[in-house]
Design a protein around this motif. Structure first.
Motif, PDB file in Angstrom:
ATOM      1  N   PHE A  96       0.845  -1.199   0.000  1.00  0.00           N
ATOM      2  CA  PHE A  96       0.000   0.000   0.000  1.00  0.00           C
ATOM      3  C   PHE A  96       0.875   1.242   0.000  1.00  0.00           C
ATOM      4  O   PHE A  96       2.047   1.210   0.387  1.00  0.00           O
ATOM      5  N   THR A  97       0.283   2.324  -0.472  1.00  0.00           N
ATOM      6  CA  THR A  97       0.869   3.647  -0.318  1.00  0.00           C
ATOM      7  C   THR A  97      -0.126   4.504   0.452  1.00  0.00           C
ATOM      8  O   THR A  97      -1.312   4.162   0.559  1.00  0.00           O
ATOM      9  N   VAL A  98       0.361   5.626   0.986  1.00  0.00           N
ATOM     10  CA  VAL A  98      -0.464   6.467   1.852  1.00  0.00           C
ATOM     11  C   VAL A  98      -0.727   7.805   1.176  1.00  0.00           C
ATOM     12  O   VAL A  98       0.195   8.445   0.653  1.00  0.00           O
ATOM     13  N   THR A  99      -1.995   8.203   1.167  1.00  0.00           N
ATOM     14  CA  THR A  99      -2.356   9.554   0.748  1.00  0.00           C
ATOM     15  C   THR A  99      -2.900  10.291   1.968  1.00  0.00           C
ATOM     16  O   THR A  99      -3.420   9.678   2.894  1.00  0.00           O
ATOM     17  N   HIS A 100      -2.768  11.616   1.947  1.00  0.00           N
ATOM     18  CA  HIS A 100      -3.244  12.370   3.100  1.00  0.00           C
ATOM     19  C   HIS A 100      -3.661  13.774   2.674  1.00  0.00           C
ATOM     20  O   HIS A 100      -3.212  14.295   1.650  1.00  0.00           O
ATOM     21  N   GLU A 101      -4.577  14.349   3.460  1.00  0.00           N
ATOM     22  CA  GLU A 101      -5.029  15.708   3.233  1.00  0.00           C
ATOM     23  C   GLU A 101      -4.388  16.664   4.223  1.00  0.00           C
ATOM     24  O   GLU A 101      -3.939  17.744   3.873  1.00  0.00           O
ATOM     25  N   HIS A 102      -4.362  16.246   5.503  1.00  0.00           N
ATOM     26  CA  HIS A 102      -3.767  17.072   6.543  1.00  0.00           C
ATOM     27  C   HIS A 102      -3.356  16.150   7.675  1.00  0.00           C
ATOM     28  O   HIS A 102      -3.537  14.928   7.607  1.00  0.00           O
TER      29      HIS A 102
ATOM     30  N   TRP B 127      -5.254   7.860   4.106  1.00  0.00           N
ATOM     31  CA  TRP B 127      -5.967   6.797   3.428  1.00  0.00           C
ATOM     32  C   TRP B 127      -4.968   5.914   2.696  1.00  0.00           C
ATOM     33  O   TRP B 127      -3.876   6.375   2.307  1.00  0.00           O
ATOM     34  N   LEU B 128      -5.322   4.635   2.521  1.00  0.00           N
ATOM     35  CA  LEU B 128      -4.415   3.664   1.919  1.00  0.00           C
ATOM     36  C   LEU B 128      -4.838   3.357   0.491  1.00  0.00           C
ATOM     37  O   LEU B 128      -6.015   3.115   0.208  1.00  0.00           O
ATOM     38  N   VAL B 129      -3.861   3.390  -0.413  1.00  0.00           N
ATOM     39  CA  VAL B 129      -4.059   2.970  -1.801  1.00  0.00           C
ATOM     40  C   VAL B 129      -3.379   1.614  -1.951  1.00  0.00           C
ATOM     41  O   VAL B 129      -2.158   1.492  -1.741  1.00  0.00           O
ATOM     42  N   LEU B 130      -4.158   0.590  -2.290  1.00  0.00           N
ATOM     43  CA  LEU B 130      -3.654  -0.778  -2.275  1.00  0.00           C
ATOM     44  C   LEU B 130      -3.062  -1.188  -3.612  1.00  0.00           C
ATOM     45  O   LEU B 130      -3.539  -0.782  -4.680  1.00  0.00           O
ATOM     46  N   SER B 131      -2.024  -2.024  -3.538  1.00  0.00           N
ATOM     47  CA  SER B 131      -1.488  -2.691  -4.723  1.00  0.00           C
ATOM     48  C   SER B 131      -2.323  -3.943  -4.975  1.00  0.00           C
ATOM     49  O   SER B 131      -2.562  -4.727  -4.042  1.00  0.00           O
ATOM     50  N   THR B 132      -2.754  -4.136  -6.203  1.00  0.00           N
ATOM     51  CA  THR B 132      -3.593  -5.288  -6.527  1.00  0.00           C
ATOM     52  C   THR B 132      -2.862  -6.590  -6.206  1.00  0.00           C
ATOM     53  O   THR B 132      -1.738  -6.817  -6.671  1.00  0.00           O
TER      54      THR B 132
ATOM     55  N   PRO C   4      -9.519  -3.141   3.223  1.00  0.00           N
ATOM     56  CA  PRO C   4     -10.464  -2.838   2.145  1.00  0.00           C
ATOM     57  C   PRO C   4      -9.981  -1.676   1.284  1.00  0.00           C
ATOM     58  O   PRO C   4      -9.187  -0.835   1.746  1.00  0.00           O
ATOM     59  N   PRO C   5     -10.428  -1.596   0.033  1.00  0.00           N
ATOM     60  CA  PRO C   5     -10.028  -0.477  -0.837  1.00  0.00           C
ATOM     61  C   PRO C   5     -10.479   0.858  -0.245  1.00  0.00           C
ATOM     62  O   PRO C   5     -11.573   0.974   0.305  1.00  0.00           O
ATOM     63  N   GLY C   6      -9.611   1.875  -0.367  1.00  0.00           N
ATOM     64  CA  GLY C   6      -9.955   3.206   0.111  1.00  0.00           C
ATOM     65  C   GLY C   6     -10.041   3.330   1.613  1.00  0.00           C
ATOM     66  O   GLY C   6     -10.688   4.253   2.123  1.00  0.00           O
ATOM     67  N   ALA C   7      -9.390   2.421   2.342  1.00  0.00           N
ATOM     68  CA  ALA C   7      -9.520   2.394   3.800  1.00  0.00           C
ATOM     69  C   ALA C   7      -8.833   3.593   4.439  1.00  0.00           C
ATOM     70  O   ALA C   7      -7.767   4.039   4.000  1.00  0.00           O
ATOM     71  N   ARG C   8      -9.442   4.091   5.503  1.00  0.00           N
ATOM     72  CA  ARG C   8      -8.818   5.124   6.318  1.00  0.00           C
ATOM     73  C   ARG C   8      -7.939   4.452   7.360  1.00  0.00           C
ATOM     74  O   ARG C   8      -8.332   3.457   7.980  1.00  0.00           O
ATOM     75  N   LEU C   9      -6.744   4.983   7.578  1.00  0.00           N
ATOM     76  CA  LEU C   9      -5.818   4.435   8.566  1.00  0.00           C
ATOM     77  C   LEU C   9      -6.057   5.103   9.905  1.00  0.00           C
ATOM     78  O   LEU C   9      -6.042   6.337  10.012  1.00  0.00           O
ATOM     79  N   LEU C  10      -6.284   4.276  10.952  1.00  0.00           N
ATOM     80  CA  LEU C  10      -6.608   4.785  12.279  1.00  0.00           C
ATOM     81  C   LEU C  10      -5.485   4.564  13.279  1.00  0.00           C
ATOM     82  O   LEU C  10      -5.185   5.451  14.085  1.00  0.00           O
ATOM     83  N   GLU C  11      -4.874   3.372  13.248  1.00  0.00           N
ATOM     84  CA  GLU C  11      -3.812   3.056  14.204  1.00  0.00           C
ATOM     85  C   GLU C  11      -2.737   2.219  13.527  1.00  0.00           C
ATOM     86  O   GLU C  11      -3.018   1.451  12.601  1.00  0.00           O
TER      87      GLU C  11
END
Length: 505
Positions: A169-175, A180-185, A195-202
């Motif tokens: 996965f790679t990580v995208t962020h707004e602030h 959020w995680l972008v998964l490699s197929t 899951p696709p488009g998952a938010r990272l919490l911990e």
């Protein structure tokens, strides 16, 4: 005793009923005092969620009291400077939910066990009493008072092991804190259940809410070859937003976890169980109850016990915080059939790292119930009530079918009883989290048929045992008894379920 503040709040927020001539009924009308805070109106739409966390050796910081003769769980005192106070728990609050379970109608002892079994973190669903009364009258739907998340709509605790493509996965962020995680197929993260488009919490039990992107990258790099993430898919995030519910770790489902708690079912032999229980410090310095000197060939070894296992529950009830003597007493109280939940050192380290109790993940692995669930001989229990007991009330019209599969120890998670003078069998005990509970069995349910065979006045115990030992599933035809009839027929014994009790949690 209500405080002056409580009385003032109650006076400023009242419910009246006015006659509607068009409908011919009384409509509830919310009456507000002139100095009423408009924010109280919003408080009628949803409960409050208090995510509590306790430090090692400390409690959550509140006392729970069950009201005399009622299944109402009331916070009677909040300790200053504790997590309960910081998270807004208040004296007089009613607890309707613990993690993802509705507990409003459960016994006080069950609610306390749920909170204790949650480990260092617990999510409580609460209402102020006067607000709850008004909300219940306005909404008319108890499901809205204590919402829960259904299967597949819960945060996920995912353990990811690096492969040739890394974590996948790679990580995208707004602030800060929003990642959020972008998964490699086909990558490691996708295989671990992210899951696709998952938010990272911990990450490894540490919240990323205040992390910068650089801090997150460093944390992931420090994880080495494997990492455990708490994530929430878009549908979970949206559902929690609608409910006002936090994306809390105690709500999580376990996915591809590296280890899990184990349920051991022991039946005492001529030489005993074959193990020694000792209180000592674990790898993290915490005092715990550990299992040693597992004798070859005796029940403990045959059940899968390993020297060095830490005991976390007896008959499904957490032993966290109990002394050695109290733990031994609980084991002995189970008699010759004992169910123990244990973790090996690897599992102990893992659940300590993610700051969650292993007992939260029994539902997704295996259920460890009371000893009655593990010994087929105790499936049927004959009770002879005193002569002065009232006659069994008639079974109400209407029935339902339940299909049960045995748990790991071969039991179904319920106790069957009958009265010498009564015409029918009934369910006298249902184990929390067991197969019977998951199928919807309730204490007091009357057995009409077992595997298609009607149950009448003459009870053939051997025949019942044969039916229970037949190929699963076990099919029961049930009728529900009224609460009044149930309490008349199954006495409360010592009456402690109805006692006014206060427990520090």
């Amino acid at each position: 005793m209500e405080s002056a503040a409580d009385l003032q709040d109650t006076a400023s927020l009242t419910l009246k009923f006015e006659f509607n001539p068009k409908l011919g009924i009384d409509n509830p009308v919310l009456s507000l005092a002139e100095d009423h805070d408009p924010s109280d109106i919003r408080s009628l739409e949803r409960p409050r969620f208090c995510l509590l966390s306790k430090e090692e050796g400390r409690s959550f910081g509140f006392h729970l009291q069950q009201e005399l003769g009622r299944a109402r769980h009331v916070v009677c005192r909040v300790e200053p400077g504790t997590s309960a106070q910081r998270q807004g728990l208040r004296e007089g609050d009613r607890i309707l939910g613990v993690n993802n379970h509705v507990v409003e109608h459960e016994d006080s002892e069950v609610v306390i066990r749920r909170i204790q079994a949650s480990g260092p973190r617990v999510l409580l669903t609460v209402w102020a009493q006067h607000v709850l009364d008004v909300a219940r009258a306005l909404q008319g739907n108890d499901a809205l008072l204590c919402p829960i998340l259904g299967p597949e709509v819960r945060p996920r605790l995912c353990h990811i092991v690096k492969d040739e493509g890394g974590f996948g996965f790679t990580v995208t962020h707004e602030h800060r804190g929003s990642f959020w995680l972008v998964l490699s197929t086909g990558g490691a993260a996708e295989r671990a259940g992210v899951p696709p488009g998952a938010r990272l919490l911990e990450v490894n039990g540490v919240s990323v809410e205040k992390f910068t992107h650089n801090q997150l990258s460093k944390k992931l790099w420090q994880s080495g070859e494997q990492v455990t993430l708490l994530v929430a898919g878009p549908e979970v995030e949206e559902k929690c937003r609608q409910l006002g519910m936090p994306l809390a770790a105690p709500l999580a489902e376990g996915w591809a976890l590296p280890t899990k708690p184990r349920c051991l079912h022991l039946e005492k032999g001529p030489q005993g169980f074959g193990f020694v229980l000792r209180e000592e410090k674990g790898l993290d310095g915490r005092l715990g109850q550990f299992l040693w000197e597992v004798d070859p060939g005796l029940p403990a070894e045959r059940a899968g016990m390993q020297a060095g296992d830490r005991l976390v529950a007896v008959a499904g009830d957490s032993v966290e915080g109990l002394s050695h003597e109290e733990t031994v007493s609980r084991i002995r109280a189970q008699g010759s059939c004992v169910s123990l939940t244990v973790v090996d050192p690897e599992a102990d380290r893992f659940f300590s790292m993610v700051r969650l109790s292993p007992l939260l993940f029994l539902e997704s692995t295996e259920v460890c119930g009371s000893p009655q669930d593990t010994c087929s001989a105790s499936l049927v229990e004959i009770k002879h009530p005193p002569v002065e007991d009232p006659a069994m009330p008639p079974v109400p019209v209407g029935s339902r079918q339940c299909f049960l599969y045995p748990g790991p120890g071969g039991g179904y998670g319920f106790r069957l009883s009958c009265a010498a003078s009564g015409p029918r069998l009934f369910i006298s005990q249902v184990t929390l989290g067991g197969s019977a509970a998951q199928a919807g069995l309730q204490r007091g349910d009357v057995i009409l048929e077992v595997n298609g065979y009607p149950v009448g006045g003459e009870i053939d115990l051997e025949r019942l045992k044969q039916l229970a030992e037949a190929e699963p599933p076990l099919c029961l035809k049930l009728a529900t008894r009224s609460p009044q009839g149930l309490e008349a027929w199954i006495p409360s014994g010592s009456g402690k379920d109805w006692a006014l009790a206060s427990d520090l949690l």
